[in-house]
Enzyme design. Structure first.
Site, PDB file in Angstrom:
ATOM      1  N   LEU A 238      23.301  11.045 -28.007  1.00 58.65           N
ATOM      2  CA  LEU A 238      23.957   9.635 -28.145  1.00 58.65           C
ATOM      3  C   LEU A 238      23.303   8.844 -29.401  1.00 58.65           C
ATOM      4  O   LEU A 238      23.786   8.178 -29.992  1.00 58.65           O
ATOM      5  CB  LEU A 238      24.075   8.677 -27.119  1.00 58.65           C
ATOM      6  CG  LEU A 238      24.785   7.616 -27.055  1.00 58.65           C
ATOM      7  CD1 LEU A 238      26.277   7.691 -27.735  1.00 58.65           C
ATOM      8  CD2 LEU A 238      24.796   6.459 -25.981  1.00 58.65           C
ATOM      9  N   TYR A 239      21.808   8.982 -29.262  1.00 61.67           N
ATOM     10  CA  TYR A 239      21.001   8.240 -30.089  1.00 61.67           C
ATOM     11  C   TYR A 239      21.486   8.807 -31.487  1.00 61.67           C
ATOM     12  O   TYR A 239      21.670   7.934 -32.760  1.00 61.67           O
ATOM     13  CB  TYR A 239      19.583   8.697 -29.895  1.00 61.67           C
ATOM     14  CG  TYR A 239      18.561   8.291 -31.174  1.00 61.67           C
ATOM     15  CD1 TYR A 239      18.509   6.878 -31.544  1.00 61.67           C
ATOM     16  CD2 TYR A 239      18.230   9.304 -32.149  1.00 61.67           C
ATOM     17  CE1 TYR A 239      17.623   6.582 -32.446  1.00 61.67           C
ATOM     18  CE2 TYR A 239      17.360   8.881 -33.085  1.00 61.67           C
ATOM     19  CZ  TYR A 239      16.994   7.532 -33.262  1.00 61.67           C
ATOM     20  OH  TYR A 239      16.216   7.178 -34.311  1.00 61.67           O
TER      21      TYR A 239
END
Length: 426
Positions: A238-239
């Site tokens: 997700l980062y």
């Protein structure tokens, strides 16, 4: 690198009850009811406790910061004062972060006006950020304590100082933490970035913006070395997805509003004053304490390697990108002409196996590590990173000069000094 210190996390406004009733009383009764309801709403909005606004009060609640006033503005102006003939004025977000601290000092030492902004969140030990803050103050850099999602604060800063540039380094860092608190990444890396761009598009003159993307955007790519021309549509975390989203958002604001935007894809930055959540940092801590360290290996006993990049090389890349950034072309929130849009890899071009990193630390610390080799978990980590830096070299002469052993030697020297001093102070 997953860059550096950022904003708090999820922010959710609780919805009040919705009343729907039919009233058949006198006009006086109706007037009384609506008067009481209006007063109740005012009380609700102005006297709620700040903690009730947060859906994650344990770590990421928004905080209220004090800013403004003549004394505060004097500090802001003094910090942002240019002292060299060709100096620029730079707002550095995430200034108390790892890259933010080193970049701010480098800018200040060459005569640029520098003002820092940081919210000192607790993703990792805030005392380290306070230590960096003291270092910055010693070098004449004032940090405003606040959040990049605070549009009022950002507007105020641009009213006090007409910044020519923004070095946007504030972000929620870390690949693995995204599995625990995904909202903090959306809040900081997407909403915070948009909020900053919204303010920048409307100020006069618009600043040129250099901002931290990440090598993580290359995700599951297998062609090496990674080039800026490669597709980045397979994020592994997700980062990485939020950083990729940031690059698309930058394109949009460049296209519509004429903002000059330069993205920097950092590759595993390390060095003194680094982030405690990075492997080289917590490996050092655990080796000295006699704790075992987990070393990941890829499927079929594959090697996990990183393009470790020393902080001084990264700073030179940041300054090179800033110095070659062209002016934004918008005015009054409207685009007046084509504006510069770039993205660069800032790496070391020499991937090193993590096992070799541990061996170097063993030699420097004179302690044998207790290695626990285990399979790489499916938490967003990738097997390798490797930067093609030819574009940055062409545009502003970027050329890393620090090998891993030299850089780690500098880090270990700092670590032993900093934490021995901290232990003595306790």
């Amino acid at each position: 690198m997953d860059n550096i210190p950022s904003s708090p996390g999820k922010f959710k406004m609780e919805k009040g009850p919705y009343f729907h009733r039919r009233w058949q009383h006198s006009s006086f009764t109706k007037f009384t009811f609506w008067s009481i309801l209006f007063v109740g709403i005012i009380f609700f909005l102005f006297f709620r406790t700040p903690s009730s606004f947060s859906s994650d009060t344990s770590r990421r609640s928004l905080r209220t910061y004090n800013y403004g006033g003549s004394a505060w503005e004097k500090k802001v102006r003094s910090s942002a004062r240019v002292t060299s003939k060709n100096g620029v004025t730079v707002l550095v977000t995430g200034a108390a972060g790892f890259v933010g601290t080193h970049t701010s000092i480098a800018l200040k030492q060459r005569g640029d006006g520098v003002l820092g902004l940081d919210n000192f969140n607790d993703y990792y030990d805030p005392s380290l950020k306070r230590g960096r803050q003291a270092l910055l103050e010693h070098n004449g850099v004032f940090i405003v304590e606040g959040d990049i999602n605070d549009a009022t604060l950002l507007k105020k800063l641009f009213e006090v100082v007409s910044f020519t540039h923004v070095m946007h380094l504030a972000a929620q860092a870390g690949v693995r933490y995204a599995m625990e608190n995904p909202g903090s990444y959306v809040h900081s890396n997407i909403a915070g970035f948009v909020n900053l761009l919204e303010v920048c598009k409307n100020v006069e003159p618009q600043p040129a913006i250099v901002w931290a993307s990440s090598s993580s955007v290359y995700g599951l790519n297998t062609k090496v070395p990674f080039s800026e021309k490669d597709k980045t549509d397979q994020p592994a975390s997700l980062y990485a997805a939020t950083k990729k989203a940031g690059e698309e958002i930058a394109h949009t604001y460049n296209h519509i509003y004429g903002l000059s935007l330069t993205g920097l894809r950092f590759f595993t930055v390390y060095g003194p004053w680094g982030r405690p959540d990075m492997a080289y940092f917590f490996f050092t801590k655990d080796i000295l304490k006699g704790n075992s360290i987990s070393i990941f290996e890829a499927p079929n006993h594959g090697t996990v390697a990183r393009d470790f990049t020393y902080i001084d090389d990264i700073v030179r890349g940041c300054l090179g990108a800033l110095d070659t950034a062209e002016k934004s072309t918008g005015s009054g929130g409207k685009k007046r002409g084509p504006a510069q849009l770039r993205v660069f890899n800032l790496g070391n071009t020499s991937p090193v196996p993590v096992t070799e990193l541990v061996s170097i630390l063993e030699r420097l610390l004179k302690v044998k590590a207790k290695r626990n080799v285990m399979k790489m978990p499916r938490n967003g980590d990738v097997q390798f990173t490797h930067a093609n830096i030819s574009y940055a070299k062409k545009e502003f002469g970027y050329k890393p000069t620090t090998d891993l052993e030299t850089g780690l030697k500098n880090f270990v020297r700092w670590y032993l000094n900093y934490y021995s001093v901290a232990a003595t102070a306790e």
